[in-house]
Design a protein around this motif. Structure first.
Motif, PDB file in Angstrom:
ATOM      1  N   UNK A  58       0.835  -1.193   0.000  1.00 20.51           N
ATOM      2  CA  UNK A  58       0.000   0.000   0.000  1.00 20.51           C
ATOM      3  C   UNK A  58       0.875   1.249   0.000  1.00 20.51           C
ATOM      4  N   UNK A  59       0.276   2.341  -0.392  1.00 25.82           N
ATOM      5  CA  UNK A  59       1.002   3.615  -0.449  1.00 25.82           C
ATOM      6  C   UNK A  59       0.010   4.719  -0.114  1.00 25.82           C
ATOM      7  N   UNK A  60       0.448   5.690   0.713  1.00 27.98           N
ATOM      8  CA  UNK A  60      -0.449   6.746   1.175  1.00 27.98           C
ATOM      9  C   UNK A  60       0.165   8.121   0.967  1.00 27.98           C
ATOM     10  N   UNK A  61      -0.707   9.064   0.710  1.00 25.77           N
ATOM     11  CA  UNK A  61      -0.297  10.468   0.730  1.00 25.77           C
ATOM     12  C   UNK A  61      -0.036  10.845   2.183  1.00 25.77           C
ATOM     13  N   UNK A  62       0.937  11.696   2.413  1.00 25.34           N
ATOM     14  CA  UNK A  62       1.400  11.963   3.775  1.00 25.34           C
ATOM     15  C   UNK A  62       0.289  12.429   4.714  1.00 25.34           C
ATOM     16  N   UNK A  63      -0.620  13.253   4.240  1.00 27.99           N
ATOM     17  CA  UNK A  63      -1.609  13.849   5.146  1.00 27.99           C
ATOM     18  C   UNK A  63      -2.647  12.841   5.637  1.00 27.99           C
ATOM     19  N   UNK A  64      -2.717  11.674   5.017  1.00 21.44           N
ATOM     20  CA  UNK A  64      -3.711  10.685   5.443  1.00 21.44           C
ATOM     21  C   UNK A  64      -3.083   9.494   6.148  1.00 21.44           C
ATOM     22  N   UNK A  65      -1.770   9.445   6.185  1.00 19.61           N
ATOM     23  CA  UNK A  65      -1.106   8.321   6.861  1.00 19.61           C
ATOM     24  C   UNK A  65      -1.530   8.259   8.317  1.00 19.61           C
ATOM     25  N   UNK A  66      -1.862   7.053   8.762  1.00 22.21           N
ATOM     26  CA  UNK A  66      -2.298   6.860  10.138  1.00 22.21           C
ATOM     27  C   UNK A  66      -3.767   7.115  10.360  1.00 22.21           C
ATOM     28  N   UNK A  67      -4.447   7.720   9.383  1.00 25.03           N
ATOM     29  CA  UNK A  67      -5.884   7.986   9.507  1.00 25.03           C
ATOM     30  C   UNK A  67      -6.696   7.169   8.504  1.00 25.03           C
ATOM     31  N   UNK A  68      -6.172   6.983   7.316  1.00 32.37           N
ATOM     32  CA  UNK A  68      -6.879   6.256   6.260  1.00 32.37           C
ATOM     33  C   UNK A  68      -6.224   4.900   6.054  1.00 32.37           C
ATOM     34  N   UNK A  69      -7.045   3.914   5.708  1.00 33.48           N
ATOM     35  CA  UNK A  69      -6.550   2.582   5.382  1.00 33.48           C
ATOM     36  C   UNK A  69      -7.213   2.088   4.107  1.00 33.48           C
ATOM     37  N   UNK A  70      -6.396   1.735   3.136  1.00 30.45           N
ATOM     38  CA  UNK A  70      -6.916   1.152   1.905  1.00 30.45           C
ATOM     39  C   UNK A  70      -6.807  -0.361   2.011  1.00 30.45           C
ATOM     40  N   UNK A  71      -7.819  -1.044   1.520  1.00 27.98           N
ATOM     41  CA  UNK A  71      -7.828  -2.501   1.524  1.00 27.98           C
ATOM     42  C   UNK A  71      -8.632  -2.991   0.331  1.00 27.98           C
ATOM     43  N   UNK A  72      -8.586  -4.273   0.105  1.00 27.35           N
ATOM     44  CA  UNK A  72      -9.328  -4.832  -1.017  1.00 27.35           C
ATOM     45  C   UNK A  72      -9.803  -6.238  -0.689  1.00 27.35           C
ATOM     46  N   UNK A  73     -10.879  -6.622  -1.355  1.00 26.62           N
ATOM     47  CA  UNK A  73     -11.400  -7.975  -1.260  1.00 26.62           C
ATOM     48  C   UNK A  73     -11.550  -8.464  -2.698  1.00 26.62           C
ATOM     49  N   UNK A  74     -10.600  -9.248  -3.154  1.00 29.18           N
ATOM     50  CA  UNK A  74     -10.631  -9.686  -4.547  1.00 29.18           C
ATOM     51  C   UNK A  74     -11.790 -10.637  -4.834  1.00 29.18           C
ATOM     52  N   UNK A  75     -12.270 -11.311  -3.818  1.00 29.75           N
ATOM     53  CA  UNK A  75     -13.427 -12.186  -4.023  1.00 29.75           C
ATOM     54  C   UNK A  75     -14.692 -11.382  -4.293  1.00 29.75           C
TER      55      UNK A  75
END
Length: 122
Positions: A58-75
């Motif tokens: 994963x990769x985050x823009x600095x201002x959202x690090x620690x607050x936003x989480x990206x995830x995925x469900x391929x199913x």
């Protein structure tokens, strides 16, 4: 081409949380690197977060690090953006997109969703 449909936006108070979803169809989702971008009023569209095809990176823009989480469900052919500790400056239209993993930050590729409005009140 892949079709992308975002959902989950809304109006919340500062400090609150939202979870955005992006449902994909039309291509093998599990092969795609995915990202979230946002566009605030009067500003250009900007990178927020990205996740590679497997979910291992994963990769985050600095201002959202620690607050936003990206995830995925391929199913479920779906990518998510969990947003916590929201601030008024997070107010924007949020878009999901396919991304290229060869640049930093990951750059948008060919497909975009229609966007979902996120509004944070102070």
């Amino acid at each position: 081409q892949v079709q992308l449909v975002e959902s989950g936006g809304g109006l919340v108070q500062a400090g609150g949380s939202l979870r955005l979803s992006c449902a994909a169809s039309g291509r093998t989702f599990s092969n795609l690197n995915m990202g979230w971008f946002r566009q605030a009023p009067g500003k250009e569209r900007a990178f927020v977060a990205a996740i590679n095809w497997s979910g291992a990176s994963t990769y985050y823009e600095d201002s959202v690090k620690g607050r936003f989480t990206i995830s995925r469900d391929n199913a479920k052919n779906t990518v998510y953006l969990q947003m916590n500790s929201l601030k008024p400056e997070d107010t924007a239209v949020y878009y999901c997109a396919t991304v290229s993993w060869s640049s930093r930050p990951p750059a948008p590729d060919k497909s975009w969703g229609q966007g979902t409005q996120v509004t944070i009140s102070s």
